[in-house]
Design an enzyme around this catalytic site. Structure first.
Site, PDB file in Angstrom:
ATOM      1  N   GLY A  10       5.707 -48.219 -81.584  1.00  0.00           N
ATOM      2  CA  GLY A  10       6.181 -48.251 -80.293  1.00  0.00           C
ATOM      3  C   GLY A  10       5.036 -47.894 -79.339  1.00  0.00           C
ATOM      4  N   ALA A  13       5.534 -46.606 -72.793  1.00  0.00           N
ATOM      5  CA  ALA A  13       5.152 -45.472 -71.869  1.00  0.00           C
ATOM      6  C   ALA A  13       4.833 -43.949 -72.562  1.00  0.00           C
ATOM      7  CB  ALA A  13       6.300 -45.227 -70.901  1.00  0.00           C
ATOM      8  N   ASN A 105      14.840 -39.585 -78.004  1.00  0.00           N
ATOM      9  CA  ASN A 105      15.620 -38.900 -77.194  1.00  0.00           C
ATOM     10  C   ASN A 105      17.164 -38.745 -77.881  1.00  0.00           C
ATOM     11  OD1 ASN A 105      14.355 -38.148 -74.568  1.00  0.00           O
ATOM     12  ND2 ASN A 105      14.731 -40.377 -73.997  1.00  0.00           N
ATOM     13  N   LYS A 192      16.884 -30.076 -74.579  1.00  0.00           N
ATOM     14  CA  LYS A 192      16.244 -31.321 -74.021  1.00  0.00           C
ATOM     15  C   LYS A 192      17.343 -32.137 -73.454  1.00  0.00           C
ATOM     16  CE  LYS A 192      13.385 -34.411 -72.922  1.00  0.00           C
ATOM     17  NZ  LYS A 192      12.863 -35.477 -73.995  1.00  0.00           N
ATOM     18  N   ASN A 200      19.429 -39.033 -66.468  1.00  0.00           N
ATOM     19  CA  ASN A 200      19.408 -40.265 -67.107  1.00  0.00           C
ATOM     20  C   ASN A 200      20.726 -40.921 -66.739  1.00  0.00           C
ATOM     21  OD1 ASN A 200      16.936 -41.349 -68.987  1.00  0.00           O
ATOM     22  ND2 ASN A 200      17.115 -39.071 -69.408  1.00  0.00           N
ATOM     23  N   SER A 262      13.969 -43.341 -67.830  1.00  0.00           N
ATOM     24  CA  SER A 262      13.713 -44.136 -68.891  1.00  0.00           C
ATOM     25  C   SER A 262      14.993 -44.927 -68.936  1.00  0.00           C
ATOM     26  CB  SER A 262      13.323 -43.564 -70.179  1.00  0.00           C
ATOM     27  OG  SER A 262      14.614 -42.697 -70.652  1.00  0.00           O
TER      28      SER A 262
END
Length: 313
Positions: A10, A13, A105, A192, A200, A262
């Protein structure tokens, strides 16, 4: 110089930024790409960063994981919505004695990978990074960049700090990437989520960037309430997050450059959002442990509605 080879699954970013930094430091790095493959083969990778812009004119680029050489460390930088592809990718690209570094995530993501390669070969990585892909093979790094590493164990009991964690940390630090080593991966994952869940989720539901959320007293209060619920979810799982950590996340975001999260980018691009790993899994795990996270549940239900409608319009 380390002789460890790195596979990046992947090259967006996140994977593009970290992989490019590792290659720039002289490490053997191999990149899996999708839509950018032809462009990157011809033009390489471009990174814009406040730490200094740079270009890698030539990179080891692949469109098929089966054609990548087996690597010592394979970093999963795909969106979790693509994890159904991992069984066909991982077996060929990770060495028999290699490790898989899960840079994704949410909660419970390592368990999915462990089912494929075995729990003893999985390390979790939490990325504190503001970065966007702004074009084919073109990464714009805005702020931060630290990764927190933690050993995965089948029941998420604390795995301690191991030699292989230190080795990988040395490679990243030599590439200019700040690293923290966590003795308890589950605690680190919940920490996190203290940032990920409010920013988000609200960025999508309220169509706002981080600075807009922090500038309004009502949304700032809501962010804090959601953070407190994440702390309650962690406590239900016997993980204690102090109030000072919540305040630190609020202070960081106030100082952060305006940022489109994101999940907001995925929504704007009509891509599937990481709702299950970032919201659904924590809610299910907390509920099983006796927690009741009502505001996060409401946000989860709103996001499920928006995600389904967005992708079918």
């Amino acid at each position: 110089m380390s002789n460890r080879s790195y596979g990046i699954l992947g090259t967006g970013a996140l994977g593009g930024y970290y992989g490019a930094k590792l290659q720039r430091a002289g490490l053997d790095v191999h990149f899996l790409l999708h839509s950018d493959y032809e462009h990157v083969c011809q033009h390489g990778l471009v990174v814009e960063s406040p730490d200094g812009d740079f270009t890698l004119p030539r990179v080891n680029a692949y469109q098929d994981a089966a054609k990548m050489p087996p690597c010592d460390v394979v970093a999963i930088a795909l969106k979790t919505t693509q994890n159904h592809l991992l069984p066909q990718m991982l077996h060929s690209v990770v060495k028999d004695d290699g490790v898989v570094l899960v840079l994704q995530n949410g909660l419970g993501v390592e368990a999915e990978v462990a089912e494929i390669v075995g729990s003893q070969r999985v390390i979790g990585g939490l990325c504190f990074l503001c970065s966007n892909k702004v074009g084919a093979g073109h990464i714009h790094h805005l702020d931060y960049g630290e990764i927190k590493l933690g050993e995965y164990t089948p029941d998420y009991s604390p795995g301690g700090i191991t030699g292989r964690m230190r080795q990988i940390a040395n490679d990243f630090e030599n590439a200019g990437i700040p690293i923290q080593l966590a003795e308890d991966l589950l605690l680190a994952r919940w920490q996190k989520l203290v940032w990920n869940i409010p920013y988000n989720g609200l960025s999508v539901v309220l169509n706002a960037t981080t600075d807009e959320l922090m500038a309004d007293s009502h949304t700032c209060t809501l962010v804090k309430q959601l953070m407190d619920e994440v702390v309650a979810g962690a406590k239900a799982c016997d993980r204690i997050i102090p109030d000072s950590f919540v305040q630190k996340m609020l202070d960081y975001t106030l100082k952060m450059k305006p940022y489109r999260t994101s999940m907001k980018i995925d929504y704007d691009e009509k891509r599937q959002m990481e709702v299950e790993t970032m919201f659904g899994n924590p809610l299910r795990i907390a509920k099983a442990a006796g927690g009741n996270l009502s505001q996060i549940t409401m946000l989860y239900q709103q996001l499920k509605f928006l995600d389904a409608r967005n992708r079918h319009n």
